[in-house]
Structure formats: C-alpha cells, structure tokens
Design an enzyme around this catalytic site. Sequence first.
Site, mmCIF file in Angstrom:
data_model
loop_
_atom_site.group_PDB
_atom_site.id
_atom_site.type_symbol
_atom_site.label_atom_id
_atom_site.label_comp_id
_atom_site.label_asym_id
_atom_site.label_seq_id
_atom_site.Cartn_x
_atom_site.Cartn_y
_atom_site.Cartn_z
ATOM 1 N N LYS A 7 0.858 -1.169 0.053
ATOM 2 C CA LYS A 7 -0.020 -0.037 -0.056
ATOM 3 C C LYS A 7 0.878 1.410 -0.157
ATOM 4 O O LYS A 7 0.652 2.232 -0.788
ATOM 5 C CB LYS A 7 -1.156 0.056 1.164
ATOM 6 C CG LYS A 7 -2.055 -1.023 1.001
ATOM 7 C CD LYS A 7 -2.938 -1.220 2.541
ATOM 8 C CE LYS A 7 -3.713 -2.440 2.152
ATOM 9 N NZ LYS A 7 -4.516 -2.930 3.374
ATOM 10 N N GLN A 41 -4.468 -1.457 9.544
ATOM 11 C CA GLN A 41 -4.350 -2.894 8.968
ATOM 12 C C GLN A 41 -4.956 -3.619 10.157
ATOM 13 O O GLN A 41 -4.556 -3.820 11.386
ATOM 14 C CB GLN A 41 -2.819 -2.989 8.830
ATOM 15 C CG GLN A 41 -2.877 -4.493 8.058
ATOM 16 C CD GLN A 41 -3.394 -4.311 6.633
ATOM 17 O OE1 GLN A 41 -3.484 -3.437 5.996
ATOM 18 N NE2 GLN A 41 -3.796 -5.638 6.134
ATOM 19 N N ASP A 57 -11.057 2.955 4.093
ATOM 20 C CA ASP A 57 -11.233 1.612 4.025
ATOM 21 C C ASP A 57 -12.768 1.420 3.860
ATOM 22 O O ASP A 57 -13.252 0.045 3.817
ATOM 23 C CB ASP A 57 -10.638 1.000 5.527
ATOM 24 C CG ASP A 57 -9.523 -0.047 5.405
ATOM 25 O OD1 ASP A 57 -9.234 -0.361 4.312
ATOM 26 O OD2 ASP A 57 -8.900 0.064 6.153
HETATM 27 N N1 GUN Z 1 -7.016 -6.674 6.336
HETATM 28 C C1 GUN Z 1 -7.316 -7.590 5.509
HETATM 29 N N2 GUN Z 1 -7.928 -6.716 4.439
HETATM 30 C C2 GUN Z 1 -8.009 -5.434 4.924
HETATM 31 C C3 GUN Z 1 -8.378 -4.248 4.362
HETATM 32 O O1 GUN Z 1 -8.945 -4.059 3.193
HETATM 33 N N3 GUN Z 1 -8.305 -3.344 5.246
HETATM 34 C C4 GUN Z 1 -7.532 -3.068 6.326
HETATM 35 N N4 GUN Z 1 -7.316 -2.146 7.225
HETATM 36 N N5 GUN Z 1 -7.306 -4.366 6.968
HETATM 37 C C5 GUN Z 1 -7.326 -5.454 6.192
#
Ligand code: GUN
Length: 300
Positions: free
Chosen positions: A54, A98, A121
């Site tokens: 990311k 995350q 998100d």
């Molecule tokens: N963990 C697995 N997928 C995601 C996501 O799309 N966003 C976040 N913040 N954590 C995750």
Amino acid sequence: MPAQILDGKSIAQEIREGIKKEVIELKEKHGVVPGLVTILVGENPASVSYVTAKQRTAHELGFYSVQENLPENVSEDELLKLIDKHNRDEKIHGILVQLPLPKHINERKVLYAIDPRKDVDGFHPVNVGKLVIGEPCFIPCTPYGIMILLAKTGVPVDGAEVVVIGRSNIVGKPIANLLMQKRKPVGNATVTVCHTGTKDIASHSRRADILIVAAGVPKFVTADMVKEGAVVIDVGVNRIGTTPDGKAKLCGDVDFDAVKEKASFITPVPGGVGPMTITMLMKNTLESAKAWAGLPSEVA
Ligand code: GUN
C-alpha cells in the site's frame, strides 16, 4: 473452452495511470496532494506485506504517505491517540489501520475512532450505513475492486444470480449489498450469501451466474460446485508455503486449474482481486482529498 483470465494486475495498472494523472493535476491546479497514513500494529507477515504494498503504491502515485509501525504490545490508548493525531492533520486524507489487531485491542473502538471523512477503508459505521442505503461513501476497497472487475467482463449483472461465499464485514456483506442495489453498470442482481451455517453450499453455488468466493479456505470451491460459463471471483489469499526465493506461496479459495475449464471468466491468485484492492484504496484517498478541498468527489 477455458475461462478468460481477469487480469487484475493490468486493470489495476490502467486505473493507477489515471490516478497518477489526476494527482498531478490536483497539485498543479489546487495545491493539494492526497495524503495516506497506514498504521500497522505488530509484525504479522501478511499484514506487513499488505502495508508495504500500500505504501509503495501510494508513493508511486505521488501521494504524501506516512507509515506508522507500532509494537504488538502497544496500548489501545496509544493507538487511539495516534489516530486522533492523524484525524486532525490537514495533510492526511486517508487513515488505514491494518487488520487484524492484537487481541488486547478493541477493533470496534479503533474503527469508530477514525474520522468517517478519512475512512478510506469504508469500515466506519457511518460509511457502512451510507453504503447500505446507497449514498455516496467510501466503498470498502476489495468489494470496490470486484465491482470494477465485473464491469470489465461485460457480463450483465442486472438480473444475474450472484452467490457470495463468506459474510465478512470486509468483503461478503458489502459486496452483497452493492450488487443487490439498483446501481449501474454493476448492480440489480439477485444475491445469495452463503456462510459456515449454510447447509449445502454447492446447491447454491451451482446456480450462480457470478460466484464470489471469500471463504478463507484454500481451494474451497471445486469444479463440481460451479455452473458452466459462470464468472468466478476468488478473493482468497492463503499462504501455503514458501517459494525457493523465500516469497510466500499463495493460493486462492478456488481450485483454479479445474474451475478455469468451466468458468467464462476467473480471477487468478495472485494477480486478480489483490492488486485491485490496493488500487481502490488509492482511488478512495484521491476522492477524499478532493472532498476535503471542496472539489466534486465521488465520496461526498
Ligand atoms: N485486512 C485484510 N484486508 C484488509 C483491508 O482491506 N483493510 C484493512 N485495514 N485491513 C485489512
């Protein structure tokens, strides 16, 4: 005839080029640079690799990007304070914590603490609620990516039978909601959601014109569970070992080799949904920056 491969990597790349151009224009015309902070707690290898990807993408697209690494034993209070700091930082338009978080931290409290206007998100209840009632909002990145992939197939979604396997807040619930809405070009489908309580998943999946699998079980969907000519979207990312050069060996929730002989379109793992998820995070951050600058935006 074997399925056409839905190449998420190249579709994502195309979208990224568009974002890159918009970022340059936004900076030149309005002096605005989209800002994204990713917050990682602990050192879960999968989470480390997602957050690294990311950050790398944000950097490539010309974003202002900040990585916050917190130790596994960080207190909930410290994490909440850090979120508050970024809520108030004018240079930041997107905050991503995350998941999963360590057990001693209340995930709900953390997600509620993010300013919904920076919730790229789309996990804050304000955005979840807006999504359900069909208002402009941050669409969670994986479902957003799936919507784009479905549009790329050209297969009509209007009136299609969609079966989603998995009911998570991150994928199953939002994609089911989006696809049943009267959205164009991707929407107005009849959606069935299967989960661990479903008695006979195959009896549902075999009816699907579009099958979306987010079960979290390697090769859960076998060829006998798929209708001839179905579109199959595999959201699974399962680590099944290590390659000789030390990278994680991945497989999806779909038995790709067998199912590709039956499907009309199928996403590979890796290189299908994954790159789309990261790209839609960038799109959400860009749209957030526009909204904060008072410019027309898809999220406001
Ligand atoms: N963990 C697995 N997928 C995601 C996501 O799309 N966003 C976040 N913040 N954590 C995750």
